[in-house]
Design a protein around this motif. Structure first.
Motif: not given
Length: 389
Positions: A60-84
């Motif tokens: 029951d082996i499932k195969l898949a092609a390699l997916e190229k990645a040009d970026e690495i997720p680091l973390l998720t966080a809550s953010a607030r939009v502000i005006v400088p």
């Protein structure tokens, strides 16, 4: 089917016994030191698993092609939009008075210098009256100054009188400038102050103008309301540039570096981290990370709370795989690459993880197909065959 599987497993156990016997004899013959040099080690032995298509299907082996990645997720966080801070201003009245007109509402776009409201102020009348008085005194002092200067040059008056006249003239001129500055602080322009001086007609109506172009974020007064000096009327902001303030857990802040990118969930917005805070909030135990959004943002608004994903751009050839495609042996990571005869076991270096995905680099060119399900079974066969022992 059971007989076929039993035959396959029996064949593999025979192969394991043969390989184990050969490997053990070979390493015994050459000795310990030579064995080490010839890589008689778990991770450097034969790395090919010969399996037929039928055997692969049975596992029951499932195969898949390699997916190229040009970026690495680091973390998720809550953010607030502000005006400088430099793009936001509070518009206040500098004198007491009553609001007679309001020309804008929340959300309106305004230009710099546009009239936002009118204020009827008795205090403004007093300031105008004082300015006219001081200006008249300065004009009179200037006339005396010119006269005494001429008399002093002709030797008609003593030097002491000339110095007193000059002093009185400078004081009168300074008081007139002070009275004019008080009017300008209220919001009157140089042109309006000049017209007042020329016409000498007092006007209690003060026009409140926008100091910058932007959007009205908040209106704080209503027509007919009596205000004291320095009461806020409007909050106005230029929304051409926005920031994100991320709240990052203090034990994760070291994952980020200045220059990393930030994506906002549900939008196309991209920001760049420009600051990593040095202070931990005592209530949330989080650290501030500030990111500058690129260009105007139609999908984001000041005060909005969003989910942000910090990412790192990578220039080397990297690939994204599900966690299930990766196996470990003796502290090293491996993937099973499909070949014509079965699978080749290739080492991989994990450079990032996010949710159930891993990001790897290794001796891969992106054209390979790998096992993304059943890798554990392949690892068992690999270990049993002696390739990793």
């Amino acid at each position: 089917m059971k007989r076929i599987l039993l035959s396959v497993w029996a064949g593999l156990f025979v192969l394991q016994a043969s390989n184990n016997s050969w490997a053990a004899n070979a390493c015994e013959v050459v000795g310990a030191d030579t064995a080490q040099e010839n890589h008689c080690s778990p991770v450097s032995a034969q790395s090919v698993l010969d399996l037929s298509n039928e055997q692969i299907d049975n596992l029951d082996i499932k195969l898949a092609a390699l997916e190229k990645a040009d970026e690495i997720p680091l973390l998720t966080a809550s953010a607030r939009v502000i005006v400088p801070p430099e793009n936001e201003q509070i518009v206040s009245t500098t004198v007491a008075g009553m609001v007679s007109r309001i020309h804008v509402a929340d959300g309106d776009a305004v230009q710099q210098g546009q009239v936002l409201a009118q204020l009827n102020s008795p205090e403004l009348l007093a300031l105008q009256r004082d300015y006219l008085k001081r200006a008249s005194e300065a004009q009179l002092a200037e006339a005396v100054y010119r006269r005494d200067r001429k008399l002093q040059k002709e030797g008609i008056i003593p030097q002491s009188r000339w110095e007193e006249t000059l002093s009185r003239f400078n004081v009168a001129k300074a008081k007139a400038q002070e009275a004019k500055q008080m009017l300008l602080i209220t919001g009157m322009t140089e042109t309006e102050a000049g017209q007042l001086l020329a016409s000498r007609r007092l006007n209690s109506l003060l026009e409140i103008s926008a100091p910058i172009g932007g959007t009205i974020l908040q209106r704080s007064a209503s027509v007919g309301e009596r205000l004291t000096a320095n009461t806020p009327l409007f909050r106005i902001a230029n929304l051409e540039q926005l920031w994100l303030e991320l709240s990052v857990a203090q034990d994760r802040i070291d994952v980020l570096t200045v220059g990393d990118k930030v994506k906002v969930a549900g939008t196309e917005a991209i920001a760049e981290i420009v600051l990593l805070g040095r202070h931990v909030d005592k209530q949330t135990q989080s650290v501030l990370a500030r990111a500058v959004l690129a260009g105007p943002q139609a999908e984001l608004r000041p005060g909005q709370t969003v989910n942000a994903l910090a990412i790192k751009r990578i220039e080397t050839a990297a690939f994204k795989l599900p966690q299930s495609a990766l196996v470990q042996s003796e502290g090293r990571d491996y993937v099973f690459v499909r070949t014509g005869q079965g699978f080749e076991v290739k080492p991989a270096e994990v450079i990032g993880r996010h949710e159930d995905a891993v990001f790897i680099v290794g001796e891969l060119d992106g054209s390979e197909t790998v096992a993304v399900r059943g890798a554990a079974a392949l690892k068992a066969l690999w270990l049993e065959s002696g390739s990793a022992e």
